[in-house]
Design an enzyme around this catalytic site. Structure first.
Site, PDB file in Angstrom:
ATOM      1  N   ASP A 138       0.812  -1.220   0.000  1.00  0.00           N
ATOM      2  CA  ASP A 138       0.000   0.000   0.000  1.00  0.00           C
ATOM      3  C   ASP A 138       0.844   1.267   0.000  1.00  0.00           C
ATOM      4  O   ASP A 138       0.289   2.362  -0.084  1.00  0.00           O
ATOM      5  CB  ASP A 138      -0.953  -0.007   1.198  1.00  0.00           C
ATOM      6  CG  ASP A 138      -2.396  -0.232   0.777  1.00  0.00           C
ATOM      7  OD1 ASP A 138      -2.617  -0.615  -0.386  1.00  0.00           O
ATOM      8  OD2 ASP A 138      -3.305  -0.028   1.595  1.00  0.00           O
ATOM      9  N   ASP A 442     -11.343  -6.618  10.441  1.00  0.00           N
ATOM     10  CA  ASP A 442     -11.356  -8.074  10.567  1.00  0.00           C
ATOM     11  C   ASP A 442     -12.483  -8.570  11.474  1.00  0.00           C
ATOM     12  O   ASP A 442     -13.152  -9.550  11.165  1.00  0.00           O
ATOM     13  CB  ASP A 442     -10.005  -8.566  11.089  1.00  0.00           C
ATOM     14  CG  ASP A 442      -9.436  -7.687  12.198  1.00  0.00           C
ATOM     15  OD1 ASP A 442     -10.185  -6.843  12.725  1.00  0.00           O
ATOM     16  OD2 ASP A 442      -8.251  -7.828  12.531  1.00  0.00           O
TER      17      ASP A 442
END
Length: 730
Positions: A138, A442
Site C-alpha cells: 500500500d 477483521d
C-alpha cells in the site's frame, strides 16, 4: 469414527474441569452480589457519599463485565488434526491456496522483513502448482518491489533446500540466525551455499535501501520498474501489478526442475480524493485480482511480519475444510497471533497468552473464534458474501483459469480491478469482501460471516503456525491497544454491534465473546475511579470499605483472592511465569487508564463528528539501545508521541504515592486505623508497587528510555494539585 463409518480429519475435545469451574464462577457471582448489597445498604449520609457512589458504579460495571468474560471460559474446546488421513484420502488432489501478504510502509515494515515472510509462505509443504503468493504494497514502494524481485530469484534455491532437508522455520532470516540446525556433511555444504546466496541478496537490498534508489542496471534490466514512471507519491499513483513468477508457465522452475508457486506484486491505485479503506481495501483488491490469476478456493492472509513457523499449516487447515461430515460448515480457520521477540517475563504482556490459550478456545466452543486479521485461512466464497445453507457441500475441484493472454496483456487488463473507481456503486466493502468503516475491519468481517450461518474453528497446534514481531516500547504497546480497542468500541456502537446484529443469528455465548473485546474501552472509567477515589479518601481518613472485623469484609476478600488466584492459575497454566503474570497485571492497569480511555474519548468525538477514522501502523523497527533495554526487561518511556498517555500514568503513580505518604504522616502507627482502612491501604500499596517501573523512569534512571523530564514535572504538579483540592469534594 463418525457416523456411518466416517473417519474424521480432525478431533474436537472438550476441556476437563468445566463443572468445577462453573461452581467457582457461581461462588464469585454470589460474592459480587453481596458487595453490591453492602454498597446499597451502607451508603453514607455525609462524608464519603459521592466517593462511595462512584465506587459502587465502578463495582457494578466490574461485576457485569466479569459476567461477560465468563462466556469465553464456560465451554472451551481443543482441536487436533489428522494430516496423515488427509494425505491418504486426497494425495496431491488438494485445492488451490492463495496467500495474501500485506504491507503499507517500507520504513516501519522493512522490505527484508517482508520478503522473509513471503519466502516462508512460498516454501510451504504443499503442491507448488496449487500455491500462489500475493504481496499487497500500500506504499507503492519501488524498494519493496525490488526486494520481492530479488526474493523471486532466491526462491529458486530456497524452496528446494527447505524441502530437501525439511527445515523449520522457513523464514531465511530466522533459520540462519539459529545455531543448532545442521545435520550431516551434505547439509553443511548446501547450508553454506544457500546462506551465501541469502547474504548476497540481503546486501543488495540493504544497499538499495540505504541509497534510497534502485541500481541503474537493475532498472534497465527489469521492465516492471517502468510502472513507476508515472508515480507521484504513495497516496497518488496508478495501479502497479507485476506477475514475477507465473505458475502456469512451464519454465517457472526451481534449480532442481520443480514447479514454483505463482508470485504477484500489487500496489492498488491511490488518489487523494478517493478513500482507500486501509487494509480492508487492500485485501478486497487482492481478492479480485487473484480471482483472475489463480482463483484459489482457500485464501490465507498474513501480516508482513508474521512469518510461517510451521510448513504444515495449510494441511492442518484443510483437515477442517475438507472433512466430509463437518467441513461444509466451516468458513475460516483462525490461528493465534504469536510473537518471536517476547521477553521471558513478557515485559509489555504482548504475548496475548490468556487470549490465545484460554479465551479463543472458549469462543471455539460457541461456533467461534473471531477473525483477528492475520494467520487466518478463509473460503474464498464466504469472503465474497456467500450465505451458509445445509445443502452446501465442498466444491474443491475448481477449474484452473485458462487464458491465451500474455502476462503483459493479463496485467494490463487486471489493473482495473485494483482501481479507485472499481468499487463505486458495488457491494464491495459492504456485502462482499472485508467490511469498511472501522479500524478493526477483521472483527466485523468475521462477525458478518458468523451471522450468515457459518462457523469457524481455532487452530492452535504445539508448533505455532505463525510468529510475528511484538512492540518493544511502552508507547508502541499503548498505541496499538488504543487502535484495537477504539475499533472494537466503534463496532459496539455501529450497525454491526454483536449485541443486536448477532441477536438471533449467533449463539448468546458467542455474542458475549465478541462483547468481551468490544467493551474494553468502557473499563477505563471504572478503573480510573478505583485508582483515584480510594486513595484520595484515604488521605483524608474516610473509609470506603468495610472494616477487617466486619462480616461484610468477607465478600470483598473472597472476590480479591478468587479473582487474582484464578487469573494467576490461568496464566501459569498457559505457560507463563509468576513475574510474567505480575507484568500482565501492570499492563492491564496501564492499558485501562490510557489506551482504553483515549479510545473511548476518540470514539465519542468521532460519533459527534469532531474526528475521522484513522489507521496507525505499529513500527516493526527498533533502535539498538531500545532493543537492548527491551531484552533486559527495562520499560521504555522515551519519546514524546505518547506523552498524554505517559502523563496520565505518571500522574496516577504520583497521586497514589502522595496519598499514602500523606496518610501515614497523619496517623503514624495507630493499629485501629489500619483495621478501619485496611482495604484502602492495600489498594494504594498495590498501586504503588505496580507503578514501580514508572517511579524508576521518573527519578532513578539516566538512560534515554527514562520518562521525559517535562512529563515528570507536569505529573508531579498535577498530582499535588489533585491532592490539595480533593478536600473540597469529598
Amino acid at each position: 469414527m463418525g457416523s456411518e463409518g466416517h473417519v474424521p480429519l480432525f478431533k474436537t475435545r472438550r476441556a476437563k474441569g468445566r463443572f468445577m469451574y462453573r461452581i467457582f464462577a457461581a461462588s464469585m457471582l454470589m460474592a459480587i452480589c453481596l458487595i453490591w448489597a453492602y454498597r446499597v445498604i451502607h451508603i453514607p449520609k455525609k462524608d464519603g457519599r459521592w466517593g462511595w457512589i462512584g465506587l459502587f458504579m465502578a463495582e457494578i460495571w466490574f461485576g457485569l463485565y466479569w459476567y461477560v468474560t465468563q462466556a469465553s471460559r464456560w465451554n472451551p474446546v481443543y482441536r487436533s488434526t489428522f494430516k496423515n488421513r488427509l494425505s491418504q484420502r486426497y494425495g496431491k488432489n488438494l485445492p488451490a491456496v492463495d496467500i495474501f501478504v500485506c504491507t503499507a510502509d517500507p520504513v516501519i515494515e522493512p522490505p527484508m522483513m517482508v520478503i522473509n515472510t513471503v519466502l516462508s509462505v512460498m516454501a510451504y509443504d504443499y503442491p507448488q502448482e496449487n500455491l500462489s503468493v500475493y504481496l499487497s504494497d500500500d506504499a507503492g514502494s519501488d524498494l519493496t518491489f525490488y526486494a520481492l524481485l530479488e526474493a523471486s530469484h532466491f526462491s529458486k534455491h530456497w524452496i528446494p533446500y527447505c524441502k530437501k532437508f525439511r527445515i523449520e522455520p522457513r523464514s531465511p532470516a530466522v533459520y540462519f540466525s539459529s545455531t543448532s540446525l545442521l545435520h550431516g556433511a551434505d547439509q553443511a555444504k548446501d547450508f553454506e551455499l544457500i546462506q551465501k546466496l541469502y547474504e548476497e541478496m540481503k546486501n543488495r537490498i540493504e544497499t538499495a535501501i540505504k541509497l534510497g534508489r534502485i541500481p541503474e542496471e537493475i532498472l534497465m534490466e527489469e521492465k516492471g520498474f517502468s510502472q513507476w514512471d508515472s508515480f507521484s507519491s504513495r497516496h497518488d499513483h496508478d495501479t502497479i501489478l507485476q506477475i514475477l513468477i507465473d505458475g502456469r508457465n512451464p519454465k517457472a522452475m526451481d534449480v532442481e526442475g520443480n514447479k514454483l508457486p505463482t508470485l504477484v506484486y500489487l500496489a492498488r491505485e491511490k488518489r487523494p480524493e478517493h478513500p482507500h479503506n486501509f487494509k480492508a481495501g487492500a485485501m478486497n483488491a487482492l481478492i479480485r485480482v487473484s480471482s483472475e490469476i489463480s482463483n484459489g478456493a482457500i485464501i490465507l492472509n498474513v501480516d508482513c511480519d508474521m512469518y510461517s513457523n510451521n510448513s504444515n499449516s495449510i494441511r492442518d487447515a484443510l483437515c477442517f475444510f475438507m472433512d466430509e461430515e463437518k467441513g461444509h460448515e466451516i468458513a475460516f480457520v483462525q490461528c493465534p497471533q504469536n510473537f518471536e521477540n517476547i521477553t521471558k517475563n513478557e515485559l509489555y504482556s504482548n504475548s496475548l497468552r490468556v487470549i490465545n490459550e484460554v479465551e479463543l478456545h472458549g469462543l471455539d466452543g460457541y461456533g467461534g473464534p473471531m477473525y483477528i486479521g492475520t494467520g487466518c485461512f478463509h473460503r474464498r466464497d464466504t469472503l465474497c458474501g456467500r450465505r451458509f445453507s445445509r445443502e452446501y457441500r465442498n466444491q474443491w475441484k475448481m477449474e484452473s483459469i485458462k487464458t491465451e493472454e500474455s502476462i503483459h496483456e493479463l496485467q494490463e487488463r487486471l489493473k482495473d480491478l485494483a482501481s479507485c473507481r472499481y468499487e463505486e456503486n458495488t457491494q464491495w466493502g459492504n456485502e462482499m469482501g472485508l467490511k469498511y468503516g472501522c479500524p478493526v475491519e477483521d472483527i466485523i468481517t468475521g462477525l458478518s460471516i458468523h451471522c450468515l450461518g457459518w462457523k469457524s474453528v481455532y487452530l492452535n497446534p504445539a508448533r505455532k503456525a505463525f510468529l510475528g514481531v511484538a512492540p518493544t516500547t511502552m508507547g508502541q504497546t499503548l498505541v496499538q491497544h488504543k487502535r484495537w480497542s477504539e475499533g472494537d468500541l466503534q463496532i459496539l456502537l455501529s450497525k454491526y454491534s454483536p449485541a443486536w446484529y448477532g441477536l438471533g443469528r449467533i449463539s448468546p455465548g458467542l455474542i458475549l465473546g465478541y462483547c468481551t473485546y468490544c467493551l474494553w474501552p468502557l473499563n477505563s472509567l471504572a478503573t480510573l475511579s478505583y485508582c483515584i477515589v480510594p486513595s484520595l479518601y484515604l488521605l483524608h481518613g474516610i473509609p470506603l470499605f468495610p472494616q477487617v472485623s466486619s462480616p461484610w469484609f468477607l465478600p470483598f476478600a473472597y472476590v480479591i483472592l478468587a479473582k487474582y488466584s484464578g487469573s494467576l492459575a490461568e496464566f501459569l497454566w498457559s505457560g507463563g511465569t509468576l513475574l510474567g503474570w505480575w507484568n500482565d497485571q501492570r499492563i492491564w492497569l496501564f492499558k485501562r487508564t490510557t489506551s482504553y480511555l483515549f479510545a473511548f474519548m476518540d470514539t465519542i468525538l468521532k460519533l459527534l463528528g469532531f474526528s475521522e477514522t484513522s489507521f496507525t501502523l505499529t513500527s516493526k523497527v527498533a533502535d539498538k539501545d531500545v532493543t537492548q533495554r527491551y531484552e533486559g526487561e527495562m520499560m521504555e518511556f522515551g519519546g514524546s508521541s505518547t506523552s498524554p498517555m505517559f502523563t496520565i500514568l505518571a500522574t496516577l503513580a504520583m497521586l497514589n504515592l502522595f496519598c499514602i505518604v500523606g496518610w501515614m504522616k497523619k496517623v503514624g502507627m495507630e493499629m485501629e486505623v489500619y483495621k478501619t482502612m485496611g482495604l484502602q491501604i492495600l489498594l494504594a500499596g498495590v498501586l504503588i508497587l505496580i507503578n514501580w517501573p514508572v517511579y524508576q523512569g521518573m527519578f532513578l534512571r539516566k538512560d534515554n528510555g527514562k520518562m521525559p523530564c517535562s512529563i515528570t514535572v507536569k505529573s508531579v504538579l498535577l498530582a499535588l494539585a489533585v491532592c490539595a483540592s480533593s478536600s473540597f469534594f469529598h
